[in-house]
Design a protein around this motif. Structure first.
Motif, PDB file in Angstrom:
ATOM      1  N   GLY A  38      -7.815  -5.233   6.128  1.00 22.08           N
ATOM      2  CA  GLY A  38      -8.506  -4.930   4.875  1.00 22.08           C
ATOM      3  C   GLY A  38      -8.426  -6.060   3.869  1.00 22.08           C
ATOM      4  O   GLY A  38      -9.408  -6.352   3.182  1.00 22.08           O
ATOM      5  N   SER A  39      -7.266  -6.722   3.789  1.00 24.17           N
ATOM      6  CA  SER A  39      -7.133  -7.841   2.848  1.00 24.17           C
ATOM      7  C   SER A  39      -8.043  -9.000   3.242  1.00 24.17           C
ATOM      8  O   SER A  39      -8.659  -9.631   2.374  1.00 24.17           O
ATOM      9  N   LEU A  40      -8.135  -9.277   4.528  1.00 26.55           N
ATOM     10  CA  LEU A  40      -8.987 -10.377   4.987  1.00 26.55           C
ATOM     11  C   LEU A  40     -10.458 -10.107   4.689  1.00 26.55           C
ATOM     12  O   LEU A  40     -11.165 -10.960   4.138  1.00 26.55           O
ATOM     13  N   VAL A  41     -10.920  -8.913   5.033  1.00 28.75           N
ATOM     14  CA  VAL A  41     -12.325  -8.571   4.795  1.00 28.75           C
ATOM     15  C   VAL A  41     -12.627  -8.559   3.298  1.00 28.75           C
ATOM     16  O   VAL A  41     -13.639  -9.113   2.844  1.00 28.75           O
ATOM     17  N   ALA A  50      -9.738  -2.866   1.820  1.00 33.55           N
ATOM     18  CA  ALA A  50     -10.783  -3.878   1.685  1.00 33.55           C
ATOM     19  C   ALA A  50     -11.478  -3.771   0.335  1.00 33.55           C
ATOM     20  O   ALA A  50     -11.752  -4.797  -0.318  1.00 33.55           O
ATOM     21  N   ARG A  51     -11.775  -2.575  -0.105  1.00 35.40           N
ATOM     22  CA  ARG A  51     -12.446  -2.411  -1.398  1.00 35.40           C
ATOM     23  C   ARG A  51     -11.559  -2.829  -2.566  1.00 35.40           C
ATOM     24  O   ARG A  51     -12.016  -3.474  -3.519  1.00 35.40           O
ATOM     25  N   VAL A  52     -10.288  -2.467  -2.486  1.00 35.32           N
ATOM     26  CA  VAL A  52      -9.374  -2.853  -3.566  1.00 35.32           C
ATOM     27  C   VAL A  52      -9.222  -4.364  -3.619  1.00 35.32           C
ATOM     28  O   VAL A  52      -9.252  -4.979  -4.698  1.00 35.32           O
ATOM     29  N   MET A  53      -9.069  -5.008  -2.465  1.00 38.01           N
ATOM     30  CA  MET A  53      -8.924  -6.456  -2.428  1.00 38.01           C
ATOM     31  C   MET A  53     -10.188  -7.155  -2.911  1.00 38.01           C
ATOM     32  O   MET A  53     -10.120  -8.152  -3.644  1.00 38.01           O
ATOM     33  N   ARG A  54     -11.333  -6.658  -2.533  1.00 37.96           N
ATOM     34  CA  ARG A  54     -12.595  -7.263  -2.980  1.00 37.96           C
ATOM     35  C   ARG A  54     -12.694  -7.255  -4.499  1.00 37.96           C
ATOM     36  O   ARG A  54     -13.025  -8.269  -5.134  1.00 37.96           O
ATOM     37  N   PRO A  88      -2.377  -5.148  -6.510  1.00 41.88           N
ATOM     38  CA  PRO A  88      -2.909  -3.784  -6.341  1.00 41.88           C
ATOM     39  C   PRO A  88      -3.040  -3.365  -4.891  1.00 41.88           C
ATOM     40  O   PRO A  88      -2.954  -2.171  -4.573  1.00 41.88           O
ATOM     41  N   VAL A  89      -3.211  -4.318  -3.990  1.00 35.90           N
ATOM     42  CA  VAL A  89      -3.306  -3.985  -2.566  1.00 35.90           C
ATOM     43  C   VAL A  89      -1.962  -3.489  -2.053  1.00 35.90           C
ATOM     44  O   VAL A  89      -1.896  -2.551  -1.249  1.00 35.90           O
ATOM     45  N   ILE A  90      -0.877  -4.108  -2.488  1.00 27.39           N
ATOM     46  CA  ILE A  90       0.453  -3.668  -2.068  1.00 27.39           C
ATOM     47  C   ILE A  90       0.714  -2.241  -2.535  1.00 27.39           C
ATOM     48  O   ILE A  90       1.274  -1.417  -1.788  1.00 27.39           O
ATOM     49  N   VAL A  91       0.300  -1.923  -3.751  1.00 25.72           N
ATOM     50  CA  VAL A  91       0.499  -0.574  -4.273  1.00 25.72           C
ATOM     51  C   VAL A  91      -0.267   0.445  -3.442  1.00 25.72           C
ATOM     52  O   VAL A  91       0.273   1.489  -3.037  1.00 25.72           O
TER      53      VAL A  91
END
Length: 324
Positions: free
Chosen positions: A140-143, A202-206, A243-246
């Motif tokens: 998800g982080s990569l995308v 993925a959405r949060v990282m984007r 935020p991704v870690i959370v």
């Protein structure tokens, strides 16, 4: 007659400068605040706040206990979770005074120790939860990072892929995937859950990358000729990952719950594997005469999920300046 202040002369100033300073006691020195130095980072501030949060300390203690049980179940019991004796231990009630013994939490309808099964069932739930979280975190982080940084047609294509996977019901999709396997071990269940669980990350990282890439330090790095890989890894990722870690930490409890649900429905782990969801399913048939068979695995499952949710909430509050 009022005293007239004497006018300072160069000789007086020289004499004052050559006189030794009188030391001031430490307890009488004015408080000038923390010593100047390197400013604390976001993570340092977060850790400073987390150490003072009771919810974080409680959840961290519980998670450490669960990880220890999963890694070293032999430290807590030497009883077998699979061997049973119907003639002697059939639905035997808990012996609450016999702490940490096989009969402490009673026995199920097959004469197996519920305490031993709870201890050994921790490993499967923790392994599946951590594995799914690791996979969805990386994927998800990569995308999300690629979609948020490049934008344009890359963002459009990846966003439509994310929307497609989000349209598939999570548990229903996992059930469809798992029924096609004859043997469903922890890795198979982890992959089935990860295939459908990476979209939120993925959405949060984007969104986080879109916000971070407008920062001045990113523009400065681009102006100095830094390559795309360096910008992403040195400037974008460290500042967009919080935020991704959370979200991943909170989702970990959901993945453990999903595994238990699948095992309860008979589509997850099956004998001889030990699973809390399978034990809850097994205990529902004897809930009227021996409710402890159902209650104790349910308490352990709920405590594990609650610990990760509390940890995620505490980390979120520490990393979000608006909530401090």
């Amino acid at each position: 007659m009022p005293d007239v202040p004497m006018k300072a002369t160069p000789e007086a100033a020289t004499l004052k400068a050559t006189q030794p300073a009188v030391p001031v006691p430490v307890d009488e020195q004015p408080d000038s605040g923390p010593a100047p130095g390197k400013p604390r980072s976001l993570w340092s501030d977060a850790w400073h706040d987390l150490r003072r949060k009771p919810s974080f300390l409680i959840s961290a203690g519980l998670i450490l206990l669960f990880l220890t049980i999963a890694a070293f179940p032999g430290l807590f019991t030497d009883a077998s979770p699979r061997d049973g004796d119907l003639t002697q231990f059939y639905l035997q009630q808990p012996q609450l005074t016999h702490f940490f013994s096989p009969e402490w939490l009673g026995y199920d309808a097959q004469g197996r120790s519920i305490y031993a099964r709870i201890i050994h069932g921790t490993r499967a739930s923790i392994i599946i939860g951590l594995t799914v979280t690791a996979i969805v975190f990386v994927l998800g982080s990569l995308v999300g990072m690629l979609a948020g940084y490049f934008g344009g047609w890359v963002d459009t294509v990846l966003s439509r892929v994310v929307d497609t996977f989000m349209g598939i019901p999570f548990l229903l999709g996992a059930m469809v995937i798992l029924v096609s396997f004859d043997v469903r071990g922890p890795m198979v269940i982890s992959l089935a859950l990860a295939v459908l669980g990476w979209t939120t990350i993925a959405r949060v990282m984007r969104g986080s990358v879109i916000q971070v890439k407008q920062a001045d330090y990113v523009q400065a790095a681009r102006s100095l000729g830094a390559g795309t890989t360096r910008i992403l890894m040195r400037h974008i990722l460290p500042n967009a990952i919080a935020p991704v870690i959370v979200v991943a930490m909170i989702a970990l409890g959901g993945y453990i719950s999903a595994e238990a649900t699948l095992s309860y429905l008979g589509i997850g782990l099956a004998d001889p594997a030990v699973s809390w969801g399978g034990d809850i399913n097994f205990g529902k048939d004897s809930i009227r005469v021996a409710s402890h068979v159902l209650i104790f695995p349910s308490i352990m499952l709920s405590a594990t999920i609650l610990a990760f949710l509390m940890m995620g909430d505490a980390v979120r509050d520490a990393l979000d300046p608006k909530l401090r």
